[in-house]
Scaffold this active site. Structure first.
Site, PDB file in Angstrom:
ATOM      1  N   ASP A  33      14.056 -21.791 -30.892  1.00  0.00           N
ATOM      2  CA  ASP A  33      14.930 -21.925 -32.061  1.00  0.00           C
ATOM      3  C   ASP A  33      14.272 -22.858 -33.085  1.00  0.00           C
ATOM      4  OD1 ASP A  33      15.261 -24.285 -30.682  1.00  0.00           O
ATOM      5  OD2 ASP A  33      17.445 -24.344 -30.909  1.00  0.00           O
ATOM      6  N   SER A  34      13.087 -23.424 -32.733  1.00  0.00           N
ATOM      7  CA  SER A  34      12.263 -24.097 -33.736  1.00  0.00           C
ATOM      8  C   SER A  34      11.877 -23.123 -34.849  1.00  0.00           C
ATOM      9  CB  SER A  34      11.015 -24.710 -33.091  1.00  0.00           C
ATOM     10  OG  SER A  34      10.340 -23.760 -32.290  1.00  0.00           O
ATOM     11  N   LYS A  63      16.019 -19.941 -22.179  1.00  0.00           N
ATOM     12  CA  LYS A  63      16.000 -21.402 -22.105  1.00  0.00           C
ATOM     13  C   LYS A  63      17.247 -21.928 -22.798  1.00  0.00           C
ATOM     14  CE  LYS A  63      13.195 -24.193 -24.683  1.00  0.00           C
ATOM     15  NZ  LYS A  63      14.254 -25.022 -25.308  1.00  0.00           N
ATOM     16  N   ASP A 123      14.809 -18.643 -26.401  1.00  0.00           N
ATOM     17  CA  ASP A 123      15.572 -19.897 -26.542  1.00  0.00           C
ATOM     18  C   ASP A 123      16.991 -19.554 -26.991  1.00  0.00           C
ATOM     19  OD1 ASP A 123      15.504 -22.662 -26.328  1.00  0.00           O
ATOM     20  OD2 ASP A 123      14.520 -22.996 -28.262  1.00  0.00           O
ATOM     21  N   GLU A 144      11.359 -33.136 -23.116  1.00  0.00           N
ATOM     22  CA  GLU A 144      10.926 -33.359 -24.495  1.00  0.00           C
ATOM     23  C   GLU A 144      11.071 -34.822 -24.875  1.00  0.00           C
ATOM     24  OE1 GLU A 144      12.249 -30.562 -27.456  1.00  0.00           O
ATOM     25  OE2 GLU A 144      11.636 -31.852 -29.101  1.00  0.00           O
ATOM     26  N   GLU A 192      19.448 -25.905 -23.623  1.00  0.00           N
ATOM     27  CA  GLU A 192      19.341 -27.367 -23.627  1.00  0.00           C
ATOM     28  C   GLU A 192      20.469 -28.008 -22.818  1.00  0.00           C
ATOM     29  OE1 GLU A 192      18.998 -28.873 -27.628  1.00  0.00           O
ATOM     30  OE2 GLU A 192      17.272 -27.587 -28.086  1.00  0.00           O
TER      31      GLU A 192
HETATM   32  N1  LIG Z   1       7.795 -27.809 -36.113  1.00  0.00           N
HETATM   33  C1  LIG Z   1       8.530 -28.242 -35.073  1.00  0.00           C
HETATM   34  N2  LIG Z   1       7.924 -28.907 -34.076  1.00  0.00           N
HETATM   35  C2  LIG Z   1       8.647 -29.347 -33.015  1.00  0.00           C
HETATM   36  O1  LIG Z   1       8.041 -29.961 -32.104  1.00  0.00           O
HETATM   37  C3  LIG Z   1      10.030 -29.066 -32.970  1.00  0.00           C
HETATM   38  C4  LIG Z   1      10.607 -28.380 -34.051  1.00  0.00           C
HETATM   39  N3  LIG Z   1       9.849 -27.985 -35.090  1.00  0.00           N
HETATM   40  N4  LIG Z   1      11.942 -28.071 -34.072  1.00  0.00           N
HETATM   41  C5  LIG Z   1      12.701 -28.245 -32.884  1.00  0.00           C
HETATM   42  C6  LIG Z   1      12.282 -29.433 -32.152  1.00  0.00           C
HETATM   43  C7  LIG Z   1      12.572 -30.724 -32.864  1.00  0.00           C
HETATM   44  N5  LIG Z   1      11.490 -31.542 -32.403  1.00  0.00           N
HETATM   45  C8  LIG Z   1      11.118 -32.759 -32.937  1.00  0.00           C
HETATM   46  C9  LIG Z   1      11.536 -33.132 -34.179  1.00  0.00           C
HETATM   47  C10 LIG Z   1      11.146 -34.332 -34.713  1.00  0.00           C
HETATM   48  C11 LIG Z   1      10.330 -35.191 -34.008  1.00  0.00           C
HETATM   49  C12 LIG Z   1       9.908 -36.496 -34.606  1.00  0.00           C
HETATM   50  O2  LIG Z   1      10.102 -36.751 -35.755  1.00  0.00           O
HETATM   51  N6  LIG Z   1       9.293 -37.333 -33.783  1.00  0.00           N
HETATM   52  C13 LIG Z   1       8.756 -38.631 -34.180  1.00  0.00           C
HETATM   53  C14 LIG Z   1       9.448 -39.752 -33.461  1.00  0.00           C
HETATM   54  C15 LIG Z   1      10.864 -39.889 -33.866  1.00  0.00           C
HETATM   55  C16 LIG Z   1      11.024 -40.250 -35.317  1.00  0.00           C
HETATM   56  O3  LIG Z   1      10.387 -41.251 -35.727  1.00  0.00           O
HETATM   57  O4  LIG Z   1      11.782 -39.535 -36.005  1.00  0.00           O
HETATM   58  C17 LIG Z   1       7.310 -38.696 -33.777  1.00  0.00           C
HETATM   59  O5  LIG Z   1       6.512 -39.282 -34.551  1.00  0.00           O
HETATM   60  O6  LIG Z   1       6.939 -38.166 -32.725  1.00  0.00           O
HETATM   61  C18 LIG Z   1       9.909 -34.809 -32.756  1.00  0.00           C
HETATM   62  C19 LIG Z   1      10.301 -33.594 -32.231  1.00  0.00           C
HETATM   63  C20 LIG Z   1      10.644 -30.828 -31.502  1.00  0.00           C
HETATM   64  N7  LIG Z   1      10.837 -29.471 -31.920  1.00  0.00           N
HETATM   65  C1  LIG Z   2      10.171 -27.583 -28.744  1.00  0.00           C
HETATM   66  C2  LIG Z   2      10.552 -26.496 -27.758  1.00  0.00           C
HETATM   67  C3  LIG Z   2      10.796 -27.038 -26.398  1.00  0.00           C
HETATM   68  C4  LIG Z   2      11.746 -25.731 -28.246  1.00  0.00           C
HETATM   69  O1  LIG Z   2      12.816 -25.779 -27.722  1.00  0.00           O
HETATM   70  C5  LIG Z   2      11.584 -24.884 -29.432  1.00  0.00           C
HETATM   71  O2  LIG Z   2      10.438 -24.645 -29.879  1.00  0.00           O
HETATM   72  O3  LIG Z   2      12.609 -24.432 -29.948  1.00  0.00           O
HETATM   73 MG   LIG Z   3      14.374 -25.010 -28.906  1.00  0.00          MG
END
Ligand SMILES: Nc1nc(=O)c2c([nH]1)NC[C@@H]1CN(c3ccc(C(=O)N[C@@H](CCC(=O)O)C(=O)O)cc3)CN21
Ligand SMILES: CC(C)C(=O)C(=O)O
Ligand SMILES: [Mg+2]
Length: 291
Positions: free
Chosen positions: A70-71, A139, A109, A208, A141
């Site tokens: 769902d990303s 999948k 997903d 995750e 959550e």
């Molecule tokens: N393009 C994309 N990549 C992803 O990995 C992803 C998505 N979309 N959409 C669904 C979820 C959302 N996810 C995410 C979204 C944001 C962060 C993020 O911003 N992480 C920061 C730490 C937290 C923060 O500071 O906000 C980082 O630097 O890792 C991580 C995973 C993982 N998934």
């Molecule tokens: C980040 C992975 C685990 C996911 O759920 C997605 O891509 O939607």
């Molecule tokens: Mg997902």
């Protein structure tokens, strides 16, 4: 479960190479290969995919499973979260990926709103994906909170990949993109969630954005494989969002991502070159014309 150095694609773990079986029925990764890989210490490799052409490439490269995540909300549809994504939006993408995958296991997903209310709704959504797309598993959550849903989907004969730790569909409940499983209480909750999804019948669990030490403890405690998305090196497999991994995503990339290409830059350079050629008259050239 990886492609060999010669570039031949490994068949499902334990089998011969694709080259050796060429002409015969292509071997297919199954949920049992996930369990076998964990037992034998062979890392499992996954990418997301949302379309036919990328899925063909990843499948040929020996990627073990393709998650139609769902990303897609972020990467395909341009939403700023996964929350608006619907089953009707994901079904055609999942169908395209399933049509391309000859070897990889395809995971659909379940989007936000399609399984939380009750097990009946969860089974209904899972069946829609299996009937309408050709995916091999779904999948969803949530750990303890989703265990009943997992149990009912598995009882309907549909393999379930669970997803715990940071669960993007509940980002507002979690207070943002917050790392989960931190501290003693966090690690204990993560372990309870992991045990709950294993007991409910999940064949694998995505972890995750959790600290590596907590992910290691979960990986050692479970008999089903753990798949890391920013959960460190001690999980049984690794998964990334392909557009992040290939340098296609614009904007912020999570810290856990390693970029293996810069296709965004390559496409932009190609688009500029095309525009310039049309403006200068260099394209089309005689070889592009019909008589
Ligand atoms: N393009 C994309 N990549 C992803 O990995 C992803 C998505 N979309 N959409 C669904 C979820 C959302 N996810 C995410 C979204 C944001 C962060 C993020 O911003 N992480 C920061 C730490 C937290 C923060 O500071 O906000 C980082 O630097 O890792 C991580 C995973 C993982 N998934
Ligand atoms: C980040 C992975 C685990 C996911 O759920 C997605 O891509 O939607
Ligand atoms: Mg997902």
């Amino acid at each position: 479960m990886a492609a060999s150095e010669s570039g031949e694609v490994a068949a499902p773990y334990g089998g011969a190479t694709a080259a050796a079986t060429a002409g015969g029925a292509p071997k297919r990764v199954r949920t049992r290969h996930f369990l076998q890989a964990k037992r034998d210490g062979h890392p499992i490799v996954g990418l997301t995919s949302y379309d036919f052409l990328s899925a063909q490439i990843f499948d040929r490269a020996g990627i073990d499973f393709l998650l139609v995540g769902d990303s897609a909300g972020n990467t395909v549809f341009g939403y700023d979260s996964t929350l608006p994504v619907t089953v009707d939006e994901l079904i055609p993408l999942t169908r395209a990926v399933a049509r391309a995958a000859k070897r990889a296991l395809v995971v659909a997903d379940l989007p936000f709103g399609s399984y939380e209310t009750n097990p009946r709704e969860a089974v209904h959504s899972a069946i829609r994906f299996m009937k309408e797309t050709g995916a091999h598993a779904v999948k969803l959550e949530g750990g303890e909170r989703s265990a009943e849903q997992i149990r009912h989907i598995v009882e309907a004969g549909i393999p379930v990949m669970a997803h715990i730790g940071f669960t993007p569909q509940s980002e507002h409940g979690l207070g943002g993109h917050v790392i989960q499983g931190r501290g003693e209480a966090g690690a204990e909750q993560l372990l309870r969630d992991a045990r709950a999804v294993e007991a409910a019948g999940a064949f694998a669990v995505v972890l995750e954005m959790v600290p590596s030490a907590a992910a290691k403890a979960v990986t050692e405690a479970l008999s089903i494989p753990t798949i890391s998305v920013g959960a460190g090196p001690d999980c049984d497999g690794q998964l990334l969002v392909w557009t992040d991994w290939a340098g296609f995503t614009t904007g912020r990339i999570p810290r856990f991502v390693k970029q293996y290409a810069q296709i965004g830059q390559a496409l932009e350079a190609a688009a500029i070159a095309f525009r310039e050629d049309v403006e200068s008259g260099a394209y089309p050239a005689p070889e592009h014309e019909y008589e």
